[in-house]
Design an enzyme around this catalytic site. Structure first.
Site, PDB file in Angstrom:
ATOM      1  N   CYS A  86      23.267  56.445  35.973  1.00  0.00           N
ATOM      2  CA  CYS A  86      24.600  56.914  35.573  1.00  0.00           C
ATOM      3  C   CYS A  86      24.621  57.173  34.071  1.00  0.00           C
ATOM      4  O   CYS A  86      24.000  56.451  33.286  1.00  0.00           O
ATOM      5  CB  CYS A  86      25.718  55.947  35.907  1.00  0.00           C
ATOM      6  N   ARG A 102      19.977  60.819  34.155  1.00  0.00           N
ATOM      7  CA  ARG A 102      20.311  59.431  34.475  1.00  0.00           C
ATOM      8  C   ARG A 102      20.870  59.280  35.885  1.00  0.00           C
ATOM      9  O   ARG A 102      21.025  58.154  36.386  1.00  0.00           O
ATOM     10  CB  ARG A 102      21.334  58.889  33.479  1.00  0.00           C
ATOM     11  N   TRP A 123      24.533  57.944  39.746  1.00  0.00           N
ATOM     12  CA  TRP A 123      23.406  57.672  40.638  1.00  0.00           C
ATOM     13  C   TRP A 123      23.888  56.523  41.518  1.00  0.00           C
ATOM     14  O   TRP A 123      24.044  55.392  41.050  1.00  0.00           O
ATOM     15  CB  TRP A 123      22.178  57.266  39.843  1.00  0.00           C
ATOM     16  N   ASN A 132      28.898  52.541  33.641  1.00  0.00           N
ATOM     17  CA  ASN A 132      27.465  52.599  33.934  1.00  0.00           C
ATOM     18  C   ASN A 132      26.967  51.155  34.005  1.00  0.00           C
ATOM     19  O   ASN A 132      27.118  50.412  33.033  1.00  0.00           O
ATOM     20  CB  ASN A 132      26.749  53.373  32.818  1.00  0.00           C
ATOM     21  N   GLY A 133      26.415  50.785  35.148  1.00  0.00           N
ATOM     22  CA  GLY A 133      25.930  49.413  35.301  1.00  0.00           C
ATOM     23  C   GLY A 133      26.281  48.919  36.697  1.00  0.00           C
ATOM     24  O   GLY A 133      26.628  49.711  37.578  1.00  0.00           O
ATOM     25  N   GLU A 177      -1.375  57.529  38.595  1.00  0.00           N
ATOM     26  CA  GLU A 177      -0.306  58.246  37.904  1.00  0.00           C
ATOM     27  C   GLU A 177      -0.127  59.657  38.486  1.00  0.00           C
ATOM     28  O   GLU A 177       0.997  60.133  38.654  1.00  0.00           O
ATOM     29  CB  GLU A 177      -0.614  58.294  36.398  1.00  0.00           C
ATOM     30  N   LYS A 220       3.122  61.334  40.234  1.00  0.00           N
ATOM     31  CA  LYS A 220       3.717  62.574  39.714  1.00  0.00           C
ATOM     32  C   LYS A 220       3.934  63.557  40.847  1.00  0.00           C
ATOM     33  O   LYS A 220       5.003  64.127  40.991  1.00  0.00           O
ATOM     34  CB  LYS A 220       2.766  63.161  38.665  1.00  0.00           C
ATOM     35  N   GLU A 241       6.657  62.309  43.469  1.00  0.00           N
ATOM     36  CA  GLU A 241       8.050  62.163  43.044  1.00  0.00           C
ATOM     37  C   GLU A 241       8.759  63.494  42.856  1.00  0.00           C
ATOM     38  O   GLU A 241       9.967  63.571  43.019  1.00  0.00           O
ATOM     39  CB  GLU A 241       8.184  61.276  41.796  1.00  0.00           C
ATOM     40  N   HIS A 276     -12.718  51.395  53.177  1.00  0.00           N
ATOM     41  CA  HIS A 276     -12.127  50.184  53.766  1.00  0.00           C
ATOM     42  C   HIS A 276     -10.797  50.463  54.460  1.00  0.00           C
ATOM     43  O   HIS A 276      -9.950  49.590  54.562  1.00  0.00           O
ATOM     44  CB  HIS A 276     -11.954  49.118  52.679  1.00  0.00           C
ATOM     45  N   LYS A 306      16.059  58.745  35.829  1.00  0.00           N
ATOM     46  CA  LYS A 306      15.057  58.453  34.811  1.00  0.00           C
ATOM     47  C   LYS A 306      15.205  57.053  34.232  1.00  0.00           C
ATOM     48  O   LYS A 306      14.241  56.375  33.939  1.00  0.00           O
ATOM     49  CB  LYS A 306      15.158  59.484  33.695  1.00  0.00           C
TER      50      LYS A 306
HETATM   51  C1  G6P Z   1      11.832  55.556  36.482  1.00  0.00           C
HETATM   52  C2  G6P Z   1      11.342  56.881  35.944  1.00  0.00           C
HETATM   53  C3  G6P Z   1       9.840  56.801  35.654  1.00  0.00           C
HETATM   54  C4  G6P Z   1       9.552  55.656  34.710  1.00  0.00           C
HETATM   55  C5  G6P Z   1      10.112  54.328  35.227  1.00  0.00           C
HETATM   56  C6  G6P Z   1      10.085  53.277  34.154  1.00  0.00           C
HETATM   57  O1  G6P Z   1      11.321  55.328  37.741  1.00  0.00           O
HETATM   58  O2  G6P Z   1      11.612  57.920  36.861  1.00  0.00           O
HETATM   59  O3  G6P Z   1       9.413  58.015  35.080  1.00  0.00           O
HETATM   60  O4  G6P Z   1       8.178  55.534  34.536  1.00  0.00           O
HETATM   61  O5  G6P Z   1      11.489  54.482  35.601  1.00  0.00           O
HETATM   62  O6  G6P Z   1      10.956  53.674  33.137  1.00  0.00           O
HETATM   63  P1  G6P Z   1      10.840  53.234  31.633  1.00  0.00           P
HETATM   64  O7  G6P Z   1      11.982  53.934  30.952  1.00  0.00           O
HETATM   65  O8  G6P Z   1      10.990  51.740  31.622  1.00  0.00           O
HETATM   66  O9  G6P Z   1       9.518  53.668  31.122  1.00  0.00           O
END
Ligand code: G6P
Length: 607
Positions: A2, A27, A74, A100-101, A482, A486, A489, A505, A602
């Site tokens: 949010c 957000r 969100w 927000n929270g 990673e 990517k 997501e 395995h 994010k």
């Molecule tokens: C969310 C974002 C990711 C990020 C993760 C941790 O899932 O979509 O891209 O790596 O949070 O976020 P931070 O701000 O703590 O790196």
């Protein structure tokens, strides 16, 4: 999760609020709303969907008021819907609130308010807030006292903006464990969850600490602590350009951020390597202290955790200290063995991730020193940690992290050398060689970015696949993790990463004809072993895709992409680049929204 925006000034509030929300959509983006004080009524416009839908709502363009609050959501409590969208009002429509929270005790508060004849029209935790404020207001308290009393009843996290129809020139804001920044210019006072949403209007900012309140009127801002004692707060200039928060000529933020990496890596290095010894402005550790450290924990979530994995062996090798990398949401609940001989490093792009901050508080409570590595200036984690270091990658807006990841890797690698230099665990010559290579990384990333056609063609071949597998050994495995994250997501293709030696395995049972297996092969000592594993999947019909800096026989594979060579320690910073580009173009081929993938946000401020 949010984002909130607020404005009180001499301009029409609505366009400022909507523009701010657009910048905060990373957000959360399942519903959006605004409330503007129009004459003596609170005009609320809200609905589910993106901010651009909000702009089309009836009557929104005729809002004239100069005081307003806004929210992009969100969903946590209650599905995305008009009723659950913010702002929320109390039953008498005297107060409007954006939040927000998470209010953890909202059920008890609902019951209490229900017993006092308040009704609820949404499934949210947030709707208790305006009603609680009204409850105290109806008992004869003034606006700020009512907000203050209501906040004392809230358990959980909040960044709040509150307006009252009886107080035409007043906006109250407060926060606890959720971000909130106040900016000022000659045109008024601006509030937001973060700086990029406001940078078009001002560079002059003030950050509230937990439980502080600001009473904003047309010509004044007063600050209070949680007992309503008046306090002084400073505004300071934040050097951030409006362009750094815009897409510029790029189609998407993610593409822009991928292309910014040569520069963001340079910014991360900054002055750290200029002198004879490594220097961090905000981190000075002594040999005496570092010599007491028996264990390092690196704790983070998501991509940031992958950055931790990508430096663990380097820390161990250079500093001779065992390093454990952990997921913050696991670490905090498993009673890890921590004492004053433990050093805990927390990585968070946003600096707001709830689990990471809680994990940091836990280590502090057990006597360990904590270092936060974050990208966001003045983010919450900087206030909690003993030390913090900024990655200086610039605002990262796309939900999928790219430049923050490479900057985290670069910064943590410099930190490993900084420790080693102090501890004298590796020779001066070796350190100089390593520093020299770090300075070459941004040029090598740039080389890849100038050579993306082959990756674009690969994207066309795999965008319609159901599954993609990534394999690698050692640091290559961390890049596999990673890269799989990517791809899944943003493109929603099922992708998994495995240590190459683990395939046999179990996972190899999933390999069938034409399943793409992407292998990362950069370590000369491990290359032959990984190539044997690739052979095993080729035998089972897989399409073999190899990202490598080794001299391999290219005709043995379906697709080979050569990357520039670097020292083995730094390969993740190079090898991840083509795989970020691949995820981007696969998603474009599928016609999906790259910057705002479904269900994600994010900044993850929920646990
Ligand atoms: C969310 C974002 C990711 C990020 C993760 C941790 O899932 O979509 O891209 O790596 O949070 O976020 P931070 O701000 O703590 O790196």
């Amino acid at each position: 999760m949010c984002g909130i925006v607020g404005y009180l000034g001499n301009k029409k509030a609505c366009p400022i609020l909507v523009n701010g929300l657009k910048k905060l959509e990373y957000r959360g983006y399942d519903s959006a709303g605004i409330c503007v004080l129009e004459k003596n009524t609170l005009a609320v416009k809200k609905d589910k969907g993106r901010v651009k839908n909000l702009e089309t709502l009836d009557g929104i363009n005729s809002l004239e008021g100069t005081l307003g609050i806004a929210h992009t959501r969100w969903a946590t409590h209650g599905k995305p819907s008009k009723d659950n969208a913010h702002p929320h009002m109390d039953n008498s429509k005297t107060f409007a609130v954006v939040h927000n929270g998470i209010i953890e005790n909202f059920k008890e508060l609902r019951e209490f308010l229900g017993n006092n004849n308040y009704k609820f029209y949404s499934e949210t935790d947030s709707e208790v807030i305006p009603n609680l404020i009204h409850y105290y207001y109806s008992k004869g308290n003034n606006f700020i006292k009512s907000v203050n009393l209501a906040c004392k009843d809230l358990k959980g996290s909040y960044a709040l903006e509150i307006i009252c129809k009886n107080e035409p020139d007043t906006l109250i804001v407060t926060r606890k464990d959720s971000p909130l920044v106040i900016g000022t210019s000659e045109n008024g006072t601006y509030i937001s969850s973060d700086i990029p949403a406001l940078i078009a209007y001002t560079n002059n900012f003030c950050f509230l600490n937990d439980t502080e309140l600001a009473l904003i009127t047309k010509n004044n801002i007063e600050f209070f602590d949680c007992n309503l004692n008046s306090i002084n707060k400073e505004f300071s200039n934040v050097e951030l350009s409006a362009e750094s928060c815009d897409k510029g000529n790029f189609e998407d933020y993610m593409l822009k951020e991928i292309y910014e990496q040569p520069n963001s890596i340079r910014e991360t290095i900054g002055n750290t390597l200029n002198g004879e010894k490594i220097v961090f402005d905000t981190l000075q550790l002594s040999k005496k202290y570092l010599s007491t450290i028996k264990q390092i924990y690196i704790v983070a979530c998501g991509t940031a955790m992958h950055a931790g994995l990508g430096v663990k062996p380097n820390f161990e090798k250079f500093c001779n200290i065992p390093v454990c990398v952990d997921i913050a949401s696991e670490f905090r609940y498993r009673n890890p063995l921590i004492d004053e001989n433990t050093l805990c490093i927390y990585i968070s792009q946003s600096g707001e991730t709830a689990d990471t901050i809680a994990a940091l508080k836990l280590a502090k409570s057990k006597g360990a020193k904590t270092i936060a590595v974050t990208n966001v200036i003045e983010s919450s984690i900087t206030r909690e940690a003993d030390y913090f270091v900024y990655t200086h990658a610039g605002p990262e807006i796309a939900v999928a992290s790219t430049k923050a990841y490479t900057s985290q890797l670069v910064l943590l690698n410099i930190m490993a050398l900084y420790f080693a230099e102090i501890l004298e665990t590796i020779s001066k010559e070796e350190i100089n060689k390593l520093k020299k290579e770090i300075l070459l990384l941004s040029k090598k990333v740039d080389e890849i970015l100038k050579n993306t056609d082959k990756i674009k063609r690969l994207a066309k071949q795999i965008y319609n696949k159901r599954d993609v597998f990534f394999i690698g050994r050692g640091l290559d495995h961390t890049v596999a993790l990673e890269s799989a994250l990517k791809l899944k997501e943003i493109s929603y293709i099922h992708s998994e990463a495995y240590a190459a030696g683990e395939l046999k395995h179990g996972p190899i049972a999933l390999i069938e004809k034409n399943v793409p297996v992407i292998s990362i092969v950069t370590n000369p000592d491990l290359a032959d072993k990984t190539i044997s594993n690739i052979q095993e999947v080729i035998t089972r019909g897989a399409t073999s895709i190899v990202i490598t800096n080794q001299n391999i026989n290219e005709s043995n594979f379906d697709f080979v992409y050569k990357i520039p060579e670097t020292l083995e320690y730094y390969t993740p910073i190079i090898s991840v680049i083509p795989l970020q580009i691949l995820a981007y173009y696969v998603t474009k081929e599928k016609g999906l929204d790259v910057d705002k993938p479904r269900n994600l946000a994010k900044s993850v401020t929920v646990e």
